[in-house]
Motif scaffolding. Structure first.
Motif, PDB file in Angstrom:
ATOM      1  N   ARG A  16       9.379 -67.722 -19.029  1.00 46.46           N
ATOM      2  CA  ARG A  16       8.259 -68.180 -18.584  1.00 46.46           C
ATOM      3  C   ARG A  16       7.896 -69.496 -19.023  1.00 46.46           C
ATOM      4  O   ARG A  16       7.819 -69.943 -20.238  1.00 46.46           O
ATOM      5  CB  ARG A  16       6.852 -67.297 -18.864  1.00 46.46           C
ATOM      6  CG  ARG A  16       5.672 -67.917 -18.090  1.00 46.46           C
ATOM      7  CD  ARG A  16       4.560 -66.745 -18.561  1.00 46.46           C
ATOM      8  NE  ARG A  16       4.806 -65.370 -17.914  1.00 46.46           N
ATOM      9  CZ  ARG A  16       4.383 -64.764 -16.790  1.00 46.46           C
ATOM     10  NH1 ARG A  16       3.973 -65.832 -15.616  1.00 46.46           N
ATOM     11  NH2 ARG A  16       4.746 -63.461 -16.241  1.00 46.46           N
ATOM     12  N   VAL A  17       7.412 -70.637 -18.231  1.00 45.24           N
ATOM     13  CA  VAL A  17       6.911 -71.748 -18.432  1.00 45.24           C
ATOM     14  C   VAL A  17       5.506 -71.947 -18.027  1.00 45.24           C
ATOM     15  O   VAL A  17       5.146 -71.574 -16.749  1.00 45.24           O
ATOM     16  CB  VAL A  17       7.817 -72.977 -18.104  1.00 45.24           C
ATOM     17  CG1 VAL A  17       7.334 -74.203 -18.275  1.00 45.24           C
ATOM     18  CG2 VAL A  17       9.230 -72.706 -18.843  1.00 45.24           C
ATOM     19  N   VAL A  18       4.487 -72.243 -18.910  1.00 43.68           N
ATOM     20  CA  VAL A  18       3.079 -72.704 -18.662  1.00 43.68           C
ATOM     21  C   VAL A  18       3.071 -74.031 -18.687  1.00 43.68           C
ATOM     22  O   VAL A  18       3.413 -74.543 -19.871  1.00 43.68           O
ATOM     23  CB  VAL A  18       2.275 -71.839 -19.274  1.00 43.68           C
ATOM     24  CG1 VAL A  18       0.681 -72.245 -18.896  1.00 43.68           C
ATOM     25  CG2 VAL A  18       2.373 -70.335 -18.981  1.00 43.68           C
ATOM     26  N   ARG A  19       2.685 -74.875 -17.982  1.00 44.45           N
ATOM     27  CA  ARG A  19       2.299 -76.323 -18.120  1.00 44.45           C
ATOM     28  C   ARG A  19       1.054 -76.731 -17.569  1.00 44.45           C
ATOM     29  O   ARG A  19       0.876 -76.283 -16.272  1.00 44.45           O
ATOM     30  CB  ARG A  19       3.707 -77.121 -17.512  1.00 44.45           C
ATOM     31  CG  ARG A  19       3.794 -76.901 -16.279  1.00 44.45           C
ATOM     32  CD  ARG A  19       5.185 -77.883 -15.793  1.00 44.45           C
ATOM     33  NE  ARG A  19       5.422 -77.859 -14.341  1.00 44.45           N
ATOM     34  CZ  ARG A  19       5.174 -78.756 -13.439  1.00 44.45           C
ATOM     35  NH1 ARG A  19       4.518 -79.986 -14.054  1.00 44.45           N
ATOM     36  NH2 ARG A  19       5.445 -78.593 -12.322  1.00 44.45           N
ATOM     37  N   ALA A  23      -3.202 -76.555 -21.268  1.00 41.96           N
ATOM     38  CA  ALA A  23      -2.523 -75.205 -20.855  1.00 41.96           C
ATOM     39  C   ALA A  23      -2.488 -74.052 -21.872  1.00 41.96           C
ATOM     40  O   ALA A  23      -2.108 -72.827 -21.565  1.00 41.96           O
ATOM     41  CB  ALA A  23      -0.899 -75.629 -20.578  1.00 41.96           C
ATOM     42  N   PRO A  26      -5.174 -70.885 -21.474  1.00 38.52           N
ATOM     43  CA  PRO A  26      -4.735 -69.777 -20.664  1.00 38.52           C
ATOM     44  C   PRO A  26      -3.681 -69.171 -20.829  1.00 38.52           C
ATOM     45  O   PRO A  26      -3.335 -67.845 -20.615  1.00 38.52           O
ATOM     46  CB  PRO A  26      -4.631 -70.514 -19.262  1.00 38.52           C
ATOM     47  CG  PRO A  26      -4.652 -71.964 -19.646  1.00 38.52           C
ATOM     48  CD  PRO A  26      -5.473 -72.227 -21.013  1.00 38.52           C
ATOM     49  N   ALA A  27      -2.678 -69.895 -21.633  1.00 41.42           N
ATOM     50  CA  ALA A  27      -1.274 -69.290 -21.945  1.00 41.42           C
ATOM     51  C   ALA A  27      -1.291 -68.154 -23.056  1.00 41.42           C
ATOM     52  O   ALA A  27      -0.309 -67.459 -23.056  1.00 41.42           O
ATOM     53  CB  ALA A  27      -0.253 -70.257 -22.356  1.00 41.42           C
ATOM     54  N   GLU A  29      -2.840 -65.250 -22.766  1.00 42.23           N
ATOM     55  CA  GLU A  29      -2.720 -63.908 -22.398  1.00 42.23           C
ATOM     56  C   GLU A  29      -1.152 -63.905 -22.261  1.00 42.23           C
ATOM     57  O   GLU A  29      -0.876 -62.563 -22.382  1.00 42.23           O
ATOM     58  CB  GLU A  29      -3.335 -64.026 -20.917  1.00 42.23           C
ATOM     59  CG  GLU A  29      -4.837 -64.302 -20.887  1.00 42.23           C
ATOM     60  CD  GLU A  29      -5.382 -63.607 -21.894  1.00 42.23           C
ATOM     61  OE1 GLU A  29      -5.409 -62.159 -21.905  1.00 42.23           O
ATOM     62  OE2 GLU A  29      -6.331 -64.106 -22.434  1.00 42.23           O
ATOM     63  N   TYR A  30      -0.267 -64.675 -22.242  1.00 40.20           N
ATOM     64  CA  TYR A  30       1.109 -64.460 -22.084  1.00 40.20           C
ATOM     65  C   TYR A  30       1.694 -64.160 -23.382  1.00 40.20           C
ATOM     66  O   TYR A  30       2.602 -63.412 -23.721  1.00 40.20           O
ATOM     67  CB  TYR A  30       1.958 -65.484 -21.223  1.00 40.20           C
ATOM     68  CG  TYR A  30       1.552 -65.672 -20.020  1.00 40.20           C
ATOM     69  CD1 TYR A  30       1.640 -64.578 -19.260  1.00 40.20           C
ATOM     70  CD2 TYR A  30       0.796 -66.764 -19.456  1.00 40.20           C
ATOM     71  CE1 TYR A  30       1.493 -64.698 -17.656  1.00 40.20           C
ATOM     72  CE2 TYR A  30       0.564 -67.108 -18.397  1.00 40.20           C
ATOM     73  CZ  TYR A  30       0.495 -66.197 -17.351  1.00 40.20           C
ATOM     74  OH  TYR A  30       0.223 -65.925 -15.976  1.00 40.20           O
ATOM     75  N   LEU A 153       8.690 -67.906 -24.083  1.00 39.83           N
ATOM     76  CA  LEU A 153       7.511 -68.631 -23.433  1.00 39.83           C
ATOM     77  C   LEU A 153       7.529 -69.939 -23.983  1.00 39.83           C
ATOM     78  O   LEU A 153       7.696 -70.167 -25.162  1.00 39.83           O
ATOM     79  CB  LEU A 153       6.253 -67.859 -23.700  1.00 39.83           C
ATOM     80  CG  LEU A 153       4.781 -68.599 -23.370  1.00 39.83           C
ATOM     81  CD1 LEU A 153       4.778 -68.635 -21.765  1.00 39.83           C
ATOM     82  CD2 LEU A 153       3.689 -67.999 -23.799  1.00 39.83           C
ATOM     83  N   ILE A 155       5.049 -73.460 -23.526  1.00 43.51           N
ATOM     84  CA  ILE A 155       3.726 -73.880 -23.324  1.00 43.51           C
ATOM     85  C   ILE A 155       3.693 -75.297 -23.531  1.00 43.51           C
ATOM     86  O   ILE A 155       3.795 -75.960 -24.325  1.00 43.51           O
ATOM     87  CB  ILE A 155       2.678 -73.268 -24.046  1.00 43.51           C
ATOM     88  CG1 ILE A 155       2.741 -71.910 -23.951  1.00 43.51           C
ATOM     89  CG2 ILE A 155       1.288 -73.934 -23.679  1.00 43.51           C
ATOM     90  CD1 ILE A 155       1.756 -71.085 -25.174  1.00 43.51           C
ATOM     91  N   ASP A 157       1.755 -78.356 -22.907  1.00 48.59           N
ATOM     92  CA  ASP A 157       0.086 -78.770 -22.845  1.00 48.59           C
ATOM     93  C   ASP A 157      -0.056 -80.242 -22.921  1.00 48.59           C
ATOM     94  O   ASP A 157       0.417 -80.881 -24.039  1.00 48.59           O
ATOM     95  CB  ASP A 157      -0.537 -78.022 -23.999  1.00 48.59           C
ATOM     96  CG  ASP A 157      -2.312 -78.063 -23.753  1.00 48.59           C
ATOM     97  OD1 ASP A 157      -2.456 -79.233 -23.146  1.00 48.59           O
ATOM     98  OD2 ASP A 157      -2.889 -77.237 -24.113  1.00 48.59           O
TER      99      ASP A 157
END
Length: 377
Positions: A16-19, A23, A26-27, A29-30, A153, A155, A157
């Protein structure tokens, strides 16, 4: 990419990538889906980032933090493995630059734990890849390690990356743009679908960096800046994932690896040494193959480097006083039998590599080697 006679295993991307801007919060939670007792690996600056406060504010997380110096070496990893046991960590979080993230990934790999990578600059694609480099305590490259998977994961940001010195993104541009010059020479004639895809993505990456880098550096945090950060951190990793080792590193990275054994180069960032290595690789193609397209590409890069501030010479890397004997030592290490330099479609000797290293910015009308004794650093 690992393979035998019947199978090929691709490690293309993180789970998973959260950007985005801010960021990290909210990340969380992952992160909680991966574990509740994270060991956070980082440098002094990274561990003080205000954005990390959100992690310590969460009662579900029992956090321990630890530094990673000396950079990604065996003694550091031994110390960190003790910390994992002491804290009873169930997830590793790396927050920092390339060597920090390599340390976190390798620690997680050895402890069989999930890993989260949070890059604090756009200097490398280490946050993405299933690969880690091992260095000596003195900072000399020793080997790379293929990991079982990409991070669980990532992140990215932008508000964290924006706090890094601009020089780090310039270095990341140098590291990322190498993907085209290395992948095209090692795999540009391949008929394999995924290698073709990787090489073409490398071309796209090069073009994005040529078009947007200057504007990105002029307006940190803006749209072009975010696109360039995506390119250096994410897209560069995609190329290595699709193409594997064959599309990941060739002579430019081999030159970097050799130069790390010269203490004078340690003030230069990874991507700065790689950027210089691209010029050396093109010079080798020019000298040993008579490749005038390589000469044209080298001069185009020199203009680009001048525009954004990448190093062009040994002196730019802090090696203005380096001797030929020292360069030969670095070149010999870069030409070891297991070196990526041998992905070039021709043989390179240490003497030839030294000649290329000291002549990358000299415009010459002939494509044969000039004796080392006639060269000036």
């Amino acid at each position: 990419m690992t393979e035998n006679s019947t199978t090929i295993s691709l490690l293309v991307a993180p789970a998973r990538v959260v950007r985005g801007q801010h960021a990290l919060l909210p990340a969380i939670e992952y992160i909680l889906k991966l574990g509740h007792r994270p060991l956070i690996v980082g440098g002094e600056r990274s561990l003080k980032l205000s954005q990390l406060q959100g992690l310590s504010d969460r009662p579900e997380l029992e956090i321990a933090t630890i530094g990673y110096t000396p950079d990604c070496c065996e003694s550091t990893l031994d110390r960190l493995m003790v910390a994992v046991t002491t804290h009873q960590a169930d997830v590793i979080i790396g927050i920092g630059g390339g060597k920090c993230l390599d340390t976190a990934k390798l620690l997680a790999y050895r402890c069989q734990l999930p890993v989260v990578t949070i890059p604090t600059s756009g200097a490398t694609c280490a946050a993405w890849t299933a690969l880690a480099n091992i260095y000596s305590e003195a900072g000399a490259f020793l080997s790379d390690v293929s990991l079982a998977k990409c991070p669980d994961l990532v992140i990215l940001d932008y508000s964290i990356v924006a706090t890094a010195p601009p020089r780090t993104l310039v270095a990341g541009i140098g590291d990322a743009i190498a993907k085209w010059y290395e992948a095209s020479v090692s795999s540009g004639h391949s008929t394999q679908t995924l290698l073709i895809a990787a090489v073409q993505q490398a071309r796209v990456l090069r073009d994005i960096l040529f078009q947007k880098s200057a504007a990105a550096l002029a307006a940190p945090g803006g749209d072009d800046w975010q696109e360039v950060v995506d390119a250096t951190v994410l897209l560069a990793g995609v190329i290595g994932g699709l193409g594997g080792a064959q599309c990941r590193t060739v002579a430019a990275h081999a030159v970097h690896n050799g130069l790390t054994h010269l203490p004078g180069s340690h003030q230069a960032l990874h991507g700065e040494k790689v950027a210089y290595g691209i010029l050396v690789q093109l010079r080798l193609e020019e000298m040993l193959q008579g490749n005038q397209l390589a000469a044209t590409a080298r001069h185009q890069l020199l203009d680009f480097y001048n525009e954004i501030g990448l190093p062009q010479t040994l002196a730019d890397l802090g090696l203005s006083n380096v001797t030929i004997a020292q360069l030969h030592h670095a070149a010999t290490l870069a030409c070891q039998p297991d070196s990526d330099i041998h992905r070039l479609p021709f043989t390179v000797t240490p003497a030839q590599l030294v000649a290329a290293m000291v002549s990358t910015t000299i415009i010459e009308s002939r494509a044969e080697l000039i004796p080392i004794s006639e060269r000036n650093i």
